[in-house]
Write a protein that holds these residues in place. Sequence first.
Motif, PDB file in Angstrom:
ATOM      1  N   HIS A  55     -23.543  49.096   2.374  1.00 59.66           N
ATOM      2  CA  HIS A  55     -23.195  48.489   3.776  1.00 59.66           C
ATOM      3  C   HIS A  55     -23.871  47.873   4.864  1.00 59.66           C
ATOM      4  CE1 HIS A  55     -19.466  51.554   3.442  1.00 59.66           C
ATOM      5  NE2 HIS A  55     -20.677  51.916   2.640  1.00 59.66           N
ATOM      6  N   PHE A  56     -23.925  46.682   5.744  1.00 60.90           N
ATOM      7  CA  PHE A  56     -24.944  45.714   5.879  1.00 60.90           C
ATOM      8  C   PHE A  56     -24.281  45.651   7.844  1.00 60.90           C
ATOM      9  CE2 PHE A  56     -24.455  44.416   1.736  1.00 60.90           C
ATOM     10  CZ  PHE A  56     -25.847  44.258   1.938  1.00 60.90           C
ATOM     11  N   GLU A  57     -24.870  46.430   8.617  1.00 59.71           N
ATOM     12  CA  GLU A  57     -24.231  45.859   9.882  1.00 59.71           C
ATOM     13  C   GLU A  57     -23.768  45.274  10.717  1.00 59.71           C
ATOM     14  OE1 GLU A  57     -28.204  46.090  12.416  1.00 59.71           O
ATOM     15  OE2 GLU A  57     -26.997  48.124  12.826  1.00 59.71           O
ATOM     16  N   THR A  58     -23.441  43.951  10.648  1.00 62.91           N
ATOM     17  CA  THR A  58     -22.512  42.492  11.021  1.00 62.91           C
ATOM     18  C   THR A  58     -21.862  42.542   9.369  1.00 62.91           C
ATOM     19  OG1 THR A  58     -25.304  41.698  11.471  1.00 62.91           O
ATOM     20  CG2 THR A  58     -22.933  40.089  11.639  1.00 62.91           C
ATOM     21  N   GLU A  59     -20.316  42.583  10.254  1.00 61.39           N
ATOM     22  CA  GLU A  59     -19.244  41.486   9.449  1.00 61.39           C
ATOM     23  C   GLU A  59     -19.633  40.492   8.951  1.00 61.39           C
ATOM     24  OE1 GLU A  59     -15.270  44.651  10.504  1.00 61.39           O
ATOM     25  OE2 GLU A  59     -16.156  42.957  12.137  1.00 61.39           O
ATOM     26  N   PHE A  60     -18.826  40.127   7.791  1.00 62.65           N
ATOM     27  CA  PHE A  60     -18.355  39.445   7.187  1.00 62.65           C
ATOM     28  C   PHE A  60     -17.891  38.855   6.253  1.00 62.65           C
ATOM     29  CE2 PHE A  60     -20.965  41.654   4.488  1.00 62.65           C
ATOM     30  CZ  PHE A  60     -19.862  41.687   3.115  1.00 62.65           C
ATOM     31  N   THR A  61     -17.279  37.496   6.328  1.00 68.00           N
ATOM     32  CA  THR A  61     -15.631  37.351   5.318  1.00 68.00           C
ATOM     33  C   THR A  61     -16.109  36.048   4.537  1.00 68.00           C
ATOM     34  OG1 THR A  61     -15.046  35.546   7.194  1.00 68.00           O
ATOM     35  CG2 THR A  61     -14.902  37.229   7.558  1.00 68.00           C
ATOM     36  N   SER A  62     -15.180  36.445   3.890  1.00 70.38           N
ATOM     37  CA  SER A  62     -15.161  35.515   2.001  1.00 70.38           C
ATOM     38  C   SER A  62     -14.351  33.568   2.303  1.00 70.38           C
ATOM     39  CB  SER A  62     -14.224  35.866   1.233  1.00 70.38           C
ATOM     40  OG  SER A  62     -14.898  37.357   0.902  1.00 70.38           O
ATOM     41  N   GLY A  63     -13.951  34.283   3.679  1.00 71.99           N
ATOM     42  CA  GLY A  63     -13.651  32.059   3.427  1.00 71.99           C
ATOM     43  C   GLY A  63     -12.567  32.533   2.690  1.00 71.99           C
ATOM     44  N   ASP A  64     -11.526  33.830   2.574  1.00 68.10           N
ATOM     45  CA  ASP A  64      -9.666  33.685   1.352  1.00 68.10           C
ATOM     46  C   ASP A  64      -9.598  34.675   2.133  1.00 68.10           C
ATOM     47  OD1 ASP A  64     -11.438  36.431   2.030  1.00 68.10           O
ATOM     48  OD2 ASP A  64     -11.641  36.383   0.069  1.00 68.10           O
ATOM     49  N   LYS A 114      -8.715  37.331   3.378  1.00 72.15           N
ATOM     50  CA  LYS A 114      -9.299  39.271   3.853  1.00 72.15           C
ATOM     51  C   LYS A 114      -9.402  39.223   5.181  1.00 72.15           C
ATOM     52  CE  LYS A 114      -9.438  39.312  -1.287  1.00 72.15           C
ATOM     53  NZ  LYS A 114      -9.488  40.307  -1.944  1.00 72.15           N
ATOM     54  N   LYS A 115      -9.736  39.914   5.503  1.00 69.66           N
ATOM     55  CA  LYS A 115     -10.173  40.738   7.145  1.00 69.66           C
ATOM     56  C   LYS A 115     -12.132  40.770   6.731  1.00 69.66           C
ATOM     57  CE  LYS A 115      -6.329  43.527   9.299  1.00 69.66           C
ATOM     58  NZ  LYS A 115      -5.850  44.854   9.668  1.00 69.66           N
ATOM     59  N   ALA A 116     -12.542  40.688   7.824  1.00 68.21           N
ATOM     60  CA  ALA A 116     -14.160  40.641   7.908  1.00 68.21           C
ATOM     61  C   ALA A 116     -14.338  41.908   7.585  1.00 68.21           C
ATOM     62  CB  ALA A 116     -14.429  40.476   9.295  1.00 68.21           C
ATOM     63  N   HIS A 117     -15.489  41.974   7.075  1.00 68.62           N
ATOM     64  CA  HIS A 117     -15.798  43.522   6.431  1.00 68.62           C
ATOM     65  C   HIS A 117     -17.693  43.828   6.281  1.00 68.62           C
ATOM     66  CE1 HIS A 117     -14.694  40.783   2.787  1.00 68.62           C
ATOM     67  NE2 HIS A 117     -16.292  40.888   2.691  1.00 68.62           N
ATOM     68  N   ASN A 118     -17.790  45.065   5.492  1.00 65.53           N
ATOM     69  CA  ASN A 118     -18.992  45.246   6.043  1.00 65.53           C
ATOM     70  C   ASN A 118     -19.897  45.872   4.965  1.00 65.53           C
ATOM     71  OD1 ASN A 118     -18.066  46.669   8.605  1.00 65.53           O
ATOM     72  ND2 ASN A 118     -20.337  46.035   9.215  1.00 65.53           N
ATOM     73  N   ASP A 119     -19.444  45.516   3.681  1.00 61.36           N
ATOM     74  CA  ASP A 119     -19.779  46.110   2.234  1.00 61.36           C
ATOM     75  C   ASP A 119     -18.494  45.010   1.259  1.00 61.36           C
ATOM     76  OD1 ASP A 119     -17.059  47.183   0.940  1.00 61.36           O
ATOM     77  OD2 ASP A 119     -17.551  47.858   2.390  1.00 61.36           O
ATOM     78  N   LEU A 120     -19.666  45.108   0.001  1.00 67.15           N
ATOM     79  CA  LEU A 120     -19.214  43.803  -1.012  1.00 67.15           C
ATOM     80  C   LEU A 120     -17.990  44.471  -1.739  1.00 67.15           C
ATOM     81  CD1 LEU A 120     -19.209  41.058  -1.622  1.00 67.15           C
ATOM     82  CD2 LEU A 120     -21.343  42.208  -2.847  1.00 67.15           C
ATOM     83  N   GLY A 121     -18.383  46.015  -1.590  1.00 72.12           N
ATOM     84  CA  GLY A 121     -17.377  46.615  -2.527  1.00 72.12           C
ATOM     85  C   GLY A 121     -18.324  47.570  -3.371  1.00 72.12           C
TER      86      GLY A 121
END
Length: 384
Positions: A293-302, A304-311
């Motif tokens: 888990h990461f503190e800053t949300e990020f997006t994939s440009g695909d 999908k909603k911004a998220h805090n983990d890669l999976g």
Amino acid sequence: MSGELESLEHILQTYIPAQELKEVWRILYGRECRSLDLPEDAVQAAISGSFELKGYYLIEAAPEQLRRQNIVRVGLIQNKIQAHTSLPVLEQIHALHKRIADMVEAAAICGVNIVCFQEAWTMPFAFCTREKLPWTEFAESAENGITTRFCQELAKRYNMVIISPILERDEAHGDVLWNTAVVIANSGAVLGKSRKNHIPRVGDFNESTYYMEGNTGHKVFQTAFGKIAVNICYGRHHPLNWFMYSMNGAEIIFNPSATIGGLSECLWPIEARNAAIANHCFTCAINRVGTEHFETEFTSGDGKKAHNDLGHFYGSSYVSAPDGSRTPGLSRVSDGLLVTELDLNLCRQTSDKWNFKMTGRYEMYAEELTRATRPDFQPDVVRE
């Protein structure tokens, strides 16, 4: 659910009767699973350290008159990060060093000759976030960084070859970053390094934000325990990448990875095994485990909603032999050490049987590939 299912093997062992299970293993993995009798000290270390410990034979080479058996034990280590991603960089690195030191000690007790860690093992897999800081601070020298020095001490102490995949900072060439595996001889000397040849641009895995394709080619390292190569992560999707390591003489190709369920889990049991078959060598697939888990949300440009983990990184590390057989995998959810005993004579014996390199039309492929890379290339299609 992806982060809860222990393993396919666990389900089969739970629900299939022992007699049928023996045949299931043979069909799934190419031969009956033969477990190594691991030392009690190692078993207790795994219990106290809360990591899975498995050991298997993958030898099966026929006796020869002119060559002795060439027995090697490899160890694959998969693990979760040990400290939260928001903690200071050095604290995260030192926590991982401590964890790996304990697991390498268990590998040494088991008689492991070569151990390989997962891709970018000294840090969270933050290359999905697109943030530069603090993640670029994890980068270090392949030749004399703190992780290389740490691994050199382990290699000397245990007479073990260590493959240490890190984020490399190349200070001699303008502080360029690379995704690199450092190969440390059992003497403790840095034998060399191999950089990641293929960089993904798939959803969150757009890693060219941090590093580009490697420039070390397809190096093979002659160690005291055999000729080895390192095909980092995304390179496993490229058959020619495996092939070139094999053409340079690799007997064992390690594939340290970081890959998540949904994206690649259906490919994972197939690719390294196929590569072992196609290239008459052993392959070792290592995947990290856990959800980071990461503190800053990020997006994939695909979209999908911004998220805090890669999976969820699903572990499942395993070893394949040139005859198509393989070991069961480690857990999908737990840290683990997989110890596998190999007879490297099986590489040549399998090559003599199937003759892939003898029957390969490499001069034809080389000519046609050269033509295909030209700007004026036209596919060779016959039309009415």
